[in-house]
Design an enzyme around this catalytic site. Structure first.
Site, PDB file in Angstrom:
ATOM      1  N   LYS A  71       0.821  -1.235   0.002  1.00 12.88           N
ATOM      2  CA  LYS A  71       0.077   0.078  -0.041  1.00 12.88           C
ATOM      3  C   LYS A  71       0.997   1.254   0.049  1.00 12.88           C
ATOM      4  O   LYS A  71       0.709   2.229  -0.829  1.00 12.88           O
ATOM      5  CB  LYS A  71      -0.914   0.119   1.486  1.00 12.88           C
ATOM      6  CG  LYS A  71      -1.771   1.246   1.214  1.00 12.88           C
ATOM      7  CD  LYS A  71      -2.821   1.137   2.297  1.00 12.88           C
ATOM      8  CE  LYS A  71      -2.619   0.427   3.786  1.00 12.88           C
ATOM      9  NZ  LYS A  71      -1.469   1.566   4.515  1.00 12.88           N
ATOM     10  N   THR A  73       3.922   1.546  -0.962  1.00 11.76           N
ATOM     11  CA  THR A  73       4.798   1.560  -2.035  1.00 11.76           C
ATOM     12  C   THR A  73       3.941   2.263  -3.152  1.00 11.76           C
ATOM     13  O   THR A  73       4.121   3.019  -4.038  1.00 11.76           O
ATOM     14  CB  THR A  73       5.143   0.016  -2.286  1.00 11.76           C
ATOM     15  OG1 THR A  73       6.050  -0.369  -1.478  1.00 11.76           O
ATOM     16  CG2 THR A  73       5.999  -0.081  -3.594  1.00 11.76           C
ATOM     17  N   ARG A  94       2.370   8.451   7.132  1.00 12.12           N
ATOM     18  CA  ARG A  94       2.757   8.338   8.440  1.00 12.12           C
ATOM     19  C   ARG A  94       4.330   8.033   8.764  1.00 12.12           C
ATOM     20  O   ARG A  94       4.777   7.302   7.949  1.00 12.12           O
ATOM     21  CB  ARG A  94       1.794   7.278   9.145  1.00 12.12           C
ATOM     22  CG  ARG A  94       0.268   7.485   9.106  1.00 12.12           C
ATOM     23  CD  ARG A  94      -0.548   6.256   9.539  1.00 12.12           C
ATOM     24  NE  ARG A  94      -0.501   5.121   8.703  1.00 12.12           N
ATOM     25  CZ  ARG A  94      -0.654   3.838   8.967  1.00 12.12           C
ATOM     26  NH1 ARG A  94      -0.996   3.461  10.077  1.00 12.12           N
ATOM     27  NH2 ARG A  94      -0.679   2.960   8.239  1.00 12.12           N
ATOM     28  N   LYS A 105       6.191  -6.717  10.954  1.00 17.37           N
ATOM     29  CA  LYS A 105       5.464  -6.071   9.729  1.00 17.37           C
ATOM     30  C   LYS A 105       6.787  -5.359   8.702  1.00 17.37           C
ATOM     31  O   LYS A 105       6.345  -5.475   7.784  1.00 17.37           O
ATOM     32  CB  LYS A 105       4.495  -5.263  10.380  1.00 17.37           C
ATOM     33  CG  LYS A 105       3.769  -4.298   9.175  1.00 17.37           C
ATOM     34  CD  LYS A 105       2.529  -3.636   9.798  1.00 17.37           C
ATOM     35  CE  LYS A 105       2.038  -2.813   8.801  1.00 17.37           C
ATOM     36  NZ  LYS A 105       2.807  -1.783   8.213  1.00 17.37           N
ATOM     37  N   ALA A 273      -3.618   1.767  12.714  1.00 20.52           N
ATOM     38  CA  ALA A 273      -5.074   1.515  12.417  1.00 20.52           C
ATOM     39  C   ALA A 273      -5.554   0.603  12.881  1.00 20.52           C
ATOM     40  O   ALA A 273      -7.213   0.649  12.607  1.00 20.52           O
ATOM     41  CB  ALA A 273      -5.145   1.623  10.762  1.00 20.52           C
ATOM     42  N   PHE A 301      -3.775  -0.353   7.006  1.00 17.27           N
ATOM     43  CA  PHE A 301      -4.470  -1.771   6.796  1.00 17.27           C
ATOM     44  C   PHE A 301      -5.336  -1.685   5.636  1.00 17.27           C
ATOM     45  O   PHE A 301      -5.451  -0.869   4.879  1.00 17.27           O
ATOM     46  CB  PHE A 301      -4.843  -2.299   8.323  1.00 17.27           C
ATOM     47  CG  PHE A 301      -3.535  -2.637   9.261  1.00 17.27           C
ATOM     48  CD1 PHE A 301      -2.667  -3.355   8.581  1.00 17.27           C
ATOM     49  CD2 PHE A 301      -3.642  -1.994  10.361  1.00 17.27           C
ATOM     50  CE1 PHE A 301      -1.504  -3.722   9.447  1.00 17.27           C
ATOM     51  CE2 PHE A 301      -2.771  -2.087  11.236  1.00 17.27           C
ATOM     52  CZ  PHE A 301      -1.585  -2.987  10.809  1.00 17.27           C
ATOM     53  N   PHE A 381       3.023  -8.589  -9.429  1.00 23.92           N
ATOM     54  CA  PHE A 381       4.052  -9.435  -9.280  1.00 23.92           C
ATOM     55  C   PHE A 381       4.491 -10.512 -10.574  1.00 23.92           C
ATOM     56  O   PHE A 381       3.481 -10.568 -11.233  1.00 23.92           O
ATOM     57  CB  PHE A 381       3.649 -10.566  -8.163  1.00 23.92           C
ATOM     58  CG  PHE A 381       3.643  -9.643  -6.766  1.00 23.92           C
ATOM     59  CD1 PHE A 381       4.661  -9.940  -5.870  1.00 23.92           C
ATOM     60  CD2 PHE A 381       2.803  -8.717  -6.352  1.00 23.92           C
ATOM     61  CE1 PHE A 381       4.757  -9.653  -4.657  1.00 23.92           C
ATOM     62  CE2 PHE A 381       2.999  -8.266  -5.180  1.00 23.92           C
ATOM     63  CZ  PHE A 381       3.965  -8.389  -4.436  1.00 23.92           C
ATOM     64  N   TRP A 409       6.883  -0.741  -7.882  1.00 24.57           N
ATOM     65  CA  TRP A 409       8.004  -1.483  -7.081  1.00 24.57           C
ATOM     66  C   TRP A 409       9.147  -1.708  -8.102  1.00 24.57           C
ATOM     67  O   TRP A 409      10.341  -1.283  -7.919  1.00 24.57           O
ATOM     68  CB  TRP A 409       7.568  -3.005  -6.625  1.00 24.57           C
ATOM     69  CG  TRP A 409       8.548  -3.584  -5.624  1.00 24.57           C
ATOM     70  CD1 TRP A 409       8.662  -3.083  -4.325  1.00 24.57           C
ATOM     71  CD2 TRP A 409       9.661  -4.336  -6.113  1.00 24.57           C
ATOM     72  NE1 TRP A 409       9.684  -3.963  -4.055  1.00 24.57           N
ATOM     73  CE2 TRP A 409      10.177  -4.635  -4.801  1.00 24.57           C
ATOM     74  CE3 TRP A 409      10.090  -5.055  -7.415  1.00 24.57           C
ATOM     75  CZ2 TRP A 409      11.320  -5.550  -5.027  1.00 24.57           C
ATOM     76  CZ3 TRP A 409      10.989  -5.866  -7.108  1.00 24.57           C
ATOM     77  CH2 TRP A 409      11.789  -6.104  -5.881  1.00 24.57           C
TER      78      TRP A 409
END
Length: 556
Positions: A71, A73, A94, A105, A273, A301, A381, A409
């Site tokens: 998210k 990224t 954030r 994480k 979150a 999230f 991906f 990415w």
């Protein structure tokens, strides 16, 4: 394949004064932290108050999985993609918490060729904001225990102290502790505990305040304990708000950094979150809106947590009107939601993909319920097959949501051009009719039930007996007419982390309601959610090191 930290270390960063200059920020408004980081004086926001706002784009996601969604990224890549197509854009994010960075994480600075830099600084101590918040929070704790020790003029009931201490680390051993041991000189023995810093009400206030004076006033309204007669004790009763505001005088200024492609980034505040409201500071968002055509922000999230709180809490308090929302999904994560094991996600499985798509479908529906146009970004991906991508693209189109591939990415801003063009197209052709999903004047139960039924898809809500008593007391004290901040597992639409996809026939259990009077909302604790996380069996910290040369390894 280079690691994120290797890519970040090769970045050609501009001096932060040059990044600021592109935004029209005079050097007098910068408080520099070295060559590549600076805080932006709040005086600039006051100077720009009459300037019209740009477009506000929220980046959210499906429910997170071990496969990763990307998210942050995507957020960073979208802002760079917008600049690639000739739009001025800022990303507003954030700040990462040290707890996840050293836990499981990971950090929150993006990945691959869509990162904010200096990545190591951002993921570690940055400009010290979290340390200031931790210290400010614990100053109130110290003043509270000192007041009880020094005669307790306020008649505080030591059994009803609700203000825990905080630490920006995952440390389960601190969840429940006893303080004041060692005899009379060490204070009144009582049960206490720690939350993680990002769950602190100081953090929430920090992210919702409009200036330092507003911050100070909100701090004064924090409920820290209850008296023997049941009436609340506020932080202002301890005369804490002035000293707390002093500790935060530098932290309240938003932090300016840049992406790998020198797109400006405001990174400020960082409430979780799943246990807090999950959005960066109001000040950073409002400043970004004045300085760019597009502000790309995020909420933590899945959309059931971060986006709901962004809409119902942050937008309500800040008078914000989001123009569009981007929902990040991956083929891998959708297959995981469809029952595929993590080590088998690289194989084509259209049946599981169709089953797991139900999770994305629910999130699209939810965004639309708030009146905001939805765009789906499929974080691409190498293992994704043409058949799988076609299935998701076609299904999104059937639901009326634009869907595009995101390749940020591996390609940076160039890989976000299609996504940027889709966002601009939606903003120019679809009107946002944003509105919160409930009225704050409704009862506590009605508000929670509306979130549970409308957003999660629950059949209803069960309140424990202890929670029923708490609700009655909150209503008696007149603190019930505030928004709800749901504390719930991020892994499922339900409060059971094992129920993946789009579960049905479930109920939400609320075990407690906490009053965050200063922040201006009520926190509803559901299921087994913890406000102080623990470390995994093999913490990320075990693989992090700094070499004699000063090179950081293992951070990501």
């Amino acid at each position: 394949m280079k690691t994120d930290v290797q890519i970040a270390q090769e970045a050609k960063m501009l001096p932060i004064v040059d990044v600021a200059s592109k935004l029209g920020i005079d050097e007098d408004h910068l408080i520099q932290y070295g060559k590549y980081k600076a805080k932006v004086s709040l005086g600039l926001l006051d100077e720009m108050k009459d300037k019209p706002d740009g477009k506000l784009i929220l980046v959210t996601a499906i429910n997170p999985t071990p496969a990763g969604e990307g998210k942050t990224t995507t957020n960073i890549g979208l802002s760079m993609g917008l600049n690639k197509i000739g739009k001025s854009a800022i990303t507003a994010l954030r700040e990462p918490s040290l707890g996840p960075s050293f836990g499981v994480k990971g950090g929150a600075a993006g990945g691959g060729y869509a990162q904010v830099v200096p990545m190591e600084d951002i993921n570690l101590h940055f400009t010290g904001d979290f340390h200031a918040i931790t210290t400010a929070h614990n100053l109130i704790s110290a003043l509270l225990d000192n007041h009880i020790h020094q005669g307790n003029v306020l008649n505080i009931d030591p059994r009803r102290v609700v203000w825990k201490r905080v630490l920006d680390m995952n440390d389960r051993a601190l969840r429940d502790i006893v303080v004041g041991l060692g005899g009379k000189p060490n204070g009144m023995p009582r049960q206490d505990g720690f939350d993680i810093t990002v769950a602190s009400e100081i953090m929430a206030i920090f992210c919702l305040s409009k200036d330092l004076e507003d911050f100070k006033a909100r701090v004064g309204e924090i409920i820290v304990a209850y008296k023997f007669d049941g009436s609340p004790v506020f932080a202002k009763d301890l005369n804490a708000q002035g000293a707390v505001a002093l500790l935060m005088k530098d932290a309240v200024n938003p932090n300016l950094v840049q992406t790998l492609e020198n797109t400006p980034a405001l990174i400020h505040g960082g409430p979780f979150a799943n246990i807090a409201h999950g959005c960066n500071s109001m000040l950073a968002t409002k400043l970004a809106l004045k300085m760019a055509e597009y502000t790309v922000t995020e909420a933590g999230f899945g959309a059931d947590l971060g986006a709901e709180k962004f809409f119902d809490i942050k937008c309500r308090f800040g008078g914000l009107k989001p123009d569009a929302a981007v929902i990040v999904a991956t083929i891998r994560a959708l297959k995981y939601n469809g029952g595929v094991k993590k080590d088998e996600l690289g194989s084509e499985n259209l049946e599981a993909l169709a089953k797991g798509f139900a999770n994305l479908e629910k999130h699209i529906e939810n965004i639309n319920k708030f009146g905001v146009p939805a765009i789906v970004a499929i974080n691409n991906f190498p293992t994704d097959t043409e058949a799988e991508l076609k299935y998701v693209l076609d299904r999104c189109k059937e639901l009326g949501a634009e869907a595009v591939l995101s390749e940020v990415w591996g390609k940076g801003g160039e890989g976000g051009v299609a996504m940027a063009e889709a966002v601009v197209r939606v903003c120019e052709t679809k009107e946002s009719n944003f509105k919160p999903i409930y009225d704050v004047e409704e009862t506590i139960k009605a508000k929670i039930e509306k979130i549970a039924k409308e957003v999660y898809g629950a059949d209803g809500v069960d309140f424990t007996k202890a929670c029923e008593k708490t609700i009655a007391n909150i209503e008696k004290l007149g603190f019930d007419k505030m928004p709800i901040c749901m504390a719930k597992t991020q892994y499922s639409l339900s409060d059971d982390p094992t129920l993946l996809g789009r579960p049905s026939g479930f109920r939400i259990t609320v075990r407690d309601i906490r009053v965050s009077r200063g922040a201006g909302f009520l926190v509803a604790l559901t299921g087994e959610i913890m406000t102080m996380p623990g470390l995994p069996k093999v913490p990320a910290a075990n693989n992090i090191d700094i070499l004699p040369s000063g090179e950081i390894v293992g951070l990501f």
